[in-house]
Design an enzyme around this catalytic site. Structure first.
Site, PDB file in Angstrom:
ATOM      1  N   LYS A   1       0.918  -1.346  -0.089  1.00  0.00           N
ATOM      2  CA  LYS A   1       0.093   0.069   0.170  1.00  0.00           C
ATOM      3  C   LYS A   1       0.935   1.456  -0.138  1.00  0.00           C
ATOM      4  O   LYS A   1       1.856   1.569   0.873  1.00  0.00           O
ATOM      5  CB  LYS A   1      -0.660  -0.049   1.419  1.00  0.00           C
TER       6      LYS A   1
ATOM      7  N   ASN B   1      -1.706  19.604   0.267  1.00  0.00           N
ATOM      8  CA  ASN B   1      -2.939  18.773   0.653  1.00  0.00           C
ATOM      9  C   ASN B   1      -2.781  18.625   2.161  1.00  0.00           C
ATOM     10  O   ASN B   1      -3.541  18.844   3.194  1.00  0.00           O
ATOM     11  CB  ASN B   1      -2.846  17.340  -0.012  1.00  0.00           C
TER      12      ASN B   1
ATOM     13  N   LYS C   1       4.329   2.292   8.675  1.00  0.00           N
ATOM     14  CA  LYS C   1       3.358   3.083   8.958  1.00  0.00           C
ATOM     15  C   LYS C   1       2.019   2.229   8.947  1.00  0.00           C
ATOM     16  O   LYS C   1       1.374   2.456   9.979  1.00  0.00           O
ATOM     17  CB  LYS C   1       2.998   4.247   7.912  1.00  0.00           C
TER      18      LYS C   1
ATOM     19  N   LYS D   1       5.284   1.957  -2.773  1.00  0.00           N
ATOM     20  CA  LYS D   1       5.092   3.358  -3.102  1.00  0.00           C
ATOM     21  C   LYS D   1       5.653   3.270  -4.725  1.00  0.00           C
ATOM     22  O   LYS D   1       6.227   2.568  -5.286  1.00  0.00           O
ATOM     23  CB  LYS D   1       6.368   4.074  -2.447  1.00  0.00           C
TER      24      LYS D   1
ATOM     25  N   THR E   1      -5.282  13.077   6.368  1.00  0.00           N
ATOM     26  CA  THR E   1      -3.701  12.930   6.972  1.00  0.00           C
ATOM     27  C   THR E   1      -3.578  14.101   7.915  1.00  0.00           C
ATOM     28  O   THR E   1      -3.256  13.887   9.132  1.00  0.00           O
ATOM     29  CB  THR E   1      -2.906  13.123   5.735  1.00  0.00           C
TER      30      THR E   1
ATOM     31  N   SER F   1      -7.576   5.681   3.497  1.00  0.00           N
ATOM     32  CA  SER F   1      -7.271   4.910   2.245  1.00  0.00           C
ATOM     33  C   SER F   1      -7.743   3.511   2.590  1.00  0.00           C
ATOM     34  O   SER F   1      -8.338   2.811   1.804  1.00  0.00           O
ATOM     35  CB  SER F   1      -5.938   5.054   1.996  1.00  0.00           C
TER      36      SER F   1
END
Ligand code: NAD
Length: 443
Positions: free
Chosen positions: A76, A241, A100, A112, A211, A382
């Site tokens: 992820k 963001n 994380k 990523k 976030t 997510s």
């Protein structure tokens, strides 16, 4: 920002956590071998994407997808567009994603992606063709239970929508070869392959601000433990963001944000900035990224007398209670760490503090709330989006935020307990929590 290799920093963090976890214990070869496996990604894919530019010429872009570890579930992690993207950066970011997801206790691993590009130099059409090209190029190695990408720096829900579209085209073609037609339900499940989508494409309520909001929940938990209260001030580096949303939530929580910055520089407004007006002013300064110059917005007005310009370097050294790096890696290094005057650092960017800077801040008694905890709200929502798509559900914003609050408070609590029981800093503690969970899941 400096060119320190983020993957070397990430490995130093892993070594610190491994050492803290095994301190005073008998040598355990099984653990050492598993940690050794966590020093390299399980898979790295390098793609080249030919794009027809608006003038008819062709340009070939380089992209990556790194799948670091899937012991706890599908890989992820976001996709970054930036001219400084490199394989080592993507490797570091994918490693941090694995950690994380484990800290937030999500059933997911770490991955990523990135493309070497300055997206601001592209037209919308060129950006779409590049994004579609990347989506197609990685279509064979992603899927709801394989690898689930999302937005990161310079990418958003619209870009995810283009990639989903390309991914679905590939899946429909594959189904056709097998003589199967995908139903609407099948397609919704397949859409869970990308998160951070627009709501109309199956996105989750609350994802865009998750976030920032998650960062606030973590901050509140740790501030209580640190017994830091009263009228607090903050400075935030980055106004994208994550930066904008954390400014908004800090402001709503009664914390006065006196300074913000973007890649062009920053502003210092002692009365406290008004987030919405500041964003509006930045947009008015012109597309694609006019900068914050002159946006001294406080209360209900923007007024040149209310503030002054501040450089990105100076922002990090302001005498505030909370310093929030929310831009890119390596913002706080051994060169400037000794000049940090904040009482606590909330890392909203990934990898903003180098290991050398960590040591300096620790000696100065400045706790650093680490990225893998502070910014895990994004991947948490997510994961909620992924779950909703798989179950064919759509949760309200209130449902999403209640679940997010619980996840973040639990994660921050677990990290605090580990820091007390291992007598260590919060970053090492967060890595210990993550490592213990990943090592348990590794075969
Ligand atoms: P973004 O592209 O929306 O914003 C990045 C911001 O950083 C912009 O305001 C840009 O001007 C600024 N910036 C770039 N270089 C800078 C510099 N040298 N000095 C000061 N400001 C600079 O990206 P984002 O999604 O807000 O991501 C920011 C950070 O948060 C990244 O490290 C990203 O990996 C991390 N992160 C993002 C999410 C998410 O949900 N978007 C989740 C977790 C972590």
């Amino acid at each position: 920002m400096s060119t320190i290799n983020p993957f070397l920093s990430a490995m130093k963090q892993l070594d610190n956590a491994h050492a803290a976890l095994t301190k005073g214990k008998k040598k355990n070869t099984a653990i050492d071998q598993k940690v050794a496996q966590l020093r390299e990604p399980q898979r790295m894919v390098n793609v080249s994407i030919p794009v027809v530019m608006d003038d008819g010429s062709q340009k070939i872009f380089q992209g990556y997808r790194v799948q670091f570890n899937n012991s706890r579930g599908a890989y992820k992690g976001g996709i970054r567009y930036h001219h400084n993207v490199s394989l080592d950066e993507v490797k570091a970011l994918s490693f941090w994603m694995a950690m994380k997801c484990a800290v937030a206790d999500l059933p997911l691993g770490g991955g990523k992606g990135g493309i070497i590009v300055d997206p601001k130099s592209l037209s919308v059409g060129e950006l779409e063709r590049l994004s579609r090209g990347y989506g197609k190029a990685i279509a064979d190695i992603i899927g709801p239970d394989i690898d689930v990408p999302a937005p990161d720096v310079n990418t958003n829900g619209i870009i995810m929508g283009w990639m989903v579209d390309e991914f679905l085209k590939v899946q429909r073609k594959k189904a056709k070869l097998l003589g199967v037609t995908l139903t609407k339900r099948d397609e919704m499940k397949l859409k869970s392959t990308f998160t951070g989508k627009a709501i109309r494409d199956g996105g989750s309520e609350g994802r865009e601000e998750a976030t920032g909001l998650g960062g606030l929940f973590v901050l509140k938990t740790i501030l209580k433990k640190l017994r830091l209260k009263g009228r607090l001030t903050a400075a935030v580096q980055g106004f994208g963001n994550v930066g904008y949303n954390i400014v908004k939530f800090l402001d709503e929580a009664g914390i006065t944000v006196v300074a913000v910055s973007d890649s062009k520089g920053g502003i210092y407004v002692p009365e406290g900035i008004n987030p919405a007006l500041t964003l509006e002013c930045k947009k008015k300064n012109g597309p694609p990224d006019g900068g914050l110059a002159g946006c001294y917005c406080s209360g209900s007005v923007c007024d040149l007398k209310k503030g002054k310009q501040v450089t990105n370097d100076a922002l990090l050294e302001l005498p505030v209670d909370i310093l929030v790096p929310a831009a890119l890696e390596n913002a706080i290094t051994e060169k400037n760490a000794s000049k940090v005057r904040a009482k606590v650092v909330l890392e909203m960017a990934n990898g903003p503090t180098t290991p050398e800077a960590d040591v300096i801040l620790y000696k100065k008694g400045i706790p650093v709330i680490p990225d893998i905890l502070s910014n895990s709200g994004g991947v948490t929502v997510s994961a909620f989006e992924w779950e909703q798509n798989l179950k064919g559900q759509h949760w309200t914003k209130a449902q999403v935020n209640t679940k997010l609050a619980k996840k973040m408070t639990d994660a921050a609590g677990a990290v605090w307990i580990a820091s007390v029981s291992h007598k260590t800093d919060l970053r090492t503690a967060a890595f210990i929590v993550a490592l213990e969970r990943i090592l348990k899941a590794m075969k």
